[in-house]
Design a protein around this motif. Structure first.
Motif, mmCIF file in Angstrom:
data_model
loop_
_atom_site.group_PDB
_atom_site.id
_atom_site.type_symbol
_atom_site.label_atom_id
_atom_site.label_comp_id
_atom_site.label_asym_id
_atom_site.label_seq_id
_atom_site.Cartn_x
_atom_site.Cartn_y
_atom_site.Cartn_z
ATOM 1 N N VAL A 48 0.609 -1.077 -0.102
ATOM 2 C CA VAL A 48 0.056 -0.366 0.243
ATOM 3 C C VAL A 48 1.364 1.077 -0.057
ATOM 4 O O VAL A 48 0.162 2.525 -0.199
ATOM 5 C CB VAL A 48 -1.229 -0.065 1.082
ATOM 6 N N ARG A 49 2.139 1.225 0.582
ATOM 7 C CA ARG A 49 2.720 2.429 1.277
ATOM 8 C C ARG A 49 3.314 3.072 0.004
ATOM 9 O O ARG A 49 3.716 3.580 -0.907
ATOM 10 C CB ARG A 49 4.383 2.260 1.545
ATOM 11 N N ILE A 50 3.794 1.971 -1.445
ATOM 12 C CA ILE A 50 4.126 1.954 -2.617
ATOM 13 C C ILE A 50 3.353 2.464 -3.756
ATOM 14 O O ILE A 50 3.791 3.241 -4.845
ATOM 15 C CB ILE A 50 4.783 0.487 -3.276
ATOM 16 N N ALA A 51 1.659 1.953 -3.642
ATOM 17 C CA ALA A 51 0.814 2.286 -3.977
ATOM 18 C C ALA A 51 0.430 3.715 -3.927
ATOM 19 O O ALA A 51 0.506 4.307 -4.618
ATOM 20 C CB ALA A 51 0.036 1.287 -4.085
ATOM 21 N N ASP A 52 0.070 3.603 -2.543
ATOM 22 C CA ASP A 52 0.094 5.261 -2.532
ATOM 23 C C ASP A 52 1.143 6.235 -3.056
ATOM 24 O O ASP A 52 0.024 7.394 -3.448
ATOM 25 C CB ASP A 52 -0.604 5.704 -0.811
ATOM 26 N N GLN A 53 2.423 5.771 -2.881
ATOM 27 C CA GLN A 53 3.082 6.906 -3.707
ATOM 28 C C GLN A 53 3.353 7.827 -4.823
ATOM 29 O O GLN A 53 3.408 7.694 -5.945
ATOM 30 C CB GLN A 53 4.346 5.949 -3.502
ATOM 31 N N LEU A 54 3.017 6.177 -5.921
ATOM 32 C CA LEU A 54 2.664 5.966 -7.104
ATOM 33 C C LEU A 54 1.401 6.849 -7.414
ATOM 34 O O LEU A 54 1.640 7.469 -8.402
ATOM 35 C CB LEU A 54 2.254 4.440 -7.881
ATOM 36 N N VAL A 55 0.378 6.709 -6.919
ATOM 37 C CA VAL A 55 -1.174 7.103 -7.293
ATOM 38 C C VAL A 55 -0.075 8.319 -7.376
ATOM 39 O O VAL A 55 -0.765 9.114 -7.576
ATOM 40 C CB VAL A 55 -1.902 6.756 -7.396
ATOM 41 N N GLU A 56 -0.368 8.974 -6.315
ATOM 42 C CA GLU A 56 0.287 10.280 -5.513
ATOM 43 C C GLU A 56 1.321 11.229 -6.029
ATOM 44 O O GLU A 56 0.603 12.431 -6.539
ATOM 45 C CB GLU A 56 0.807 10.695 -4.124
ATOM 46 N N LYS A 57 2.443 10.994 -6.732
ATOM 47 C CA LYS A 57 3.150 11.471 -8.087
ATOM 48 C C LYS A 57 2.255 11.628 -9.334
ATOM 49 O O LYS A 57 2.936 11.903 -9.800
ATOM 50 C CB LYS A 57 4.120 10.973 -7.870
ATOM 51 N N TYR A 58 2.052 10.105 -9.739
ATOM 52 C CA TYR A 58 1.563 10.069 -11.216
ATOM 53 C C TYR A 58 0.421 9.850 -11.604
ATOM 54 O O TYR A 58 -0.456 9.958 -13.283
ATOM 55 C CB TYR A 58 2.650 8.568 -11.555
ATOM 56 N N GLY A 59 -0.277 9.394 -10.499
ATOM 57 C CA GLY A 59 -2.076 9.106 -11.131
ATOM 58 C C GLY A 59 -3.236 9.743 -10.566
ATOM 59 O O GLY A 59 -2.623 10.893 -10.494
ATOM 60 N N ALA A 62 -6.588 11.105 -4.782
ATOM 61 C CA ALA A 62 -7.673 11.599 -3.983
ATOM 62 C C ALA A 62 -7.878 10.441 -2.757
ATOM 63 O O ALA A 62 -6.377 9.580 -2.655
ATOM 64 C CB ALA A 62 -9.546 11.384 -4.786
ATOM 65 N N GLU A 63 -8.285 11.117 -1.321
ATOM 66 C CA GLU A 63 -8.159 10.797 -0.718
ATOM 67 C C GLU A 63 -8.723 9.085 -0.351
ATOM 68 O O GLU A 63 -7.624 8.254 0.299
ATOM 69 C CB GLU A 63 -8.889 11.417 0.663
ATOM 70 N N ASP A 64 -9.451 8.797 -0.844
ATOM 71 C CA ASP A 64 -9.692 7.431 -1.372
ATOM 72 C C ASP A 64 -9.904 7.156 -3.079
ATOM 73 O O ASP A 64 -10.968 7.539 -4.044
ATOM 74 C CB ASP A 64 -11.140 7.717 -0.901
#
Length: 114
Positions: A48-59, A62-64
């Motif tokens: 989840v940490r990697i997923a969140d970083q990927l989404v935050e930076k490139y995807g 949103a909060e959810d």
């Protein structure tokens, strides 16, 4: 464009847009492009940490955030957000996958692997 090195999908196993629909298409995409794929399950603490970083930076962040989200990762370290699933019926996400496999972007990636 740098050479594609991997595709990553952010998903959850309980999501019908993700499993089996997007997981199977991610496998198909990676196989067709001759690259590995990475599954980042948002319900697993190690991913989840990697997923969140990927989404935050490139995807589509949103909060959810919506899932699935698919990313193309390149040898030069660049990342391209390919698409985000939809909250509507799974047919909408299925159509988006079909559009991806018929897209200019997919054809360009495929040409790089020949």
């Amino acid at each position: 464009m740098a050479k594609l090195s991997r595709v990553s999908i952010v998903l959850a196993t309980w999501c019908p847009h993700c499993v089996p629909l997007s997981l199977e298409n991610t496998k198909r995409l990676a196989e067709g492009l001759g690259v590995p794929y990475r599954v980042l399950d948002i319900d697993k603490s190690d991913a989840v940490r990697i997923a969140d970083q990927l989404v935050e930076k490139y995807g589509d962040n949103a909060e959810d955030y919506l899932i699935p989200q698919l990313f193309a990762e390149f040898a030069d370290g660049s990342v391209r957000h390919v698409f985000t699933g939809f909250s509507e019926n799974t047919d909408v996400t299925r159509k988006h996958w079909e559009d991806l496999f018929n897209s200019k972007f997919y054809k360009e990636l495929k040409a790089m692997t020949v």
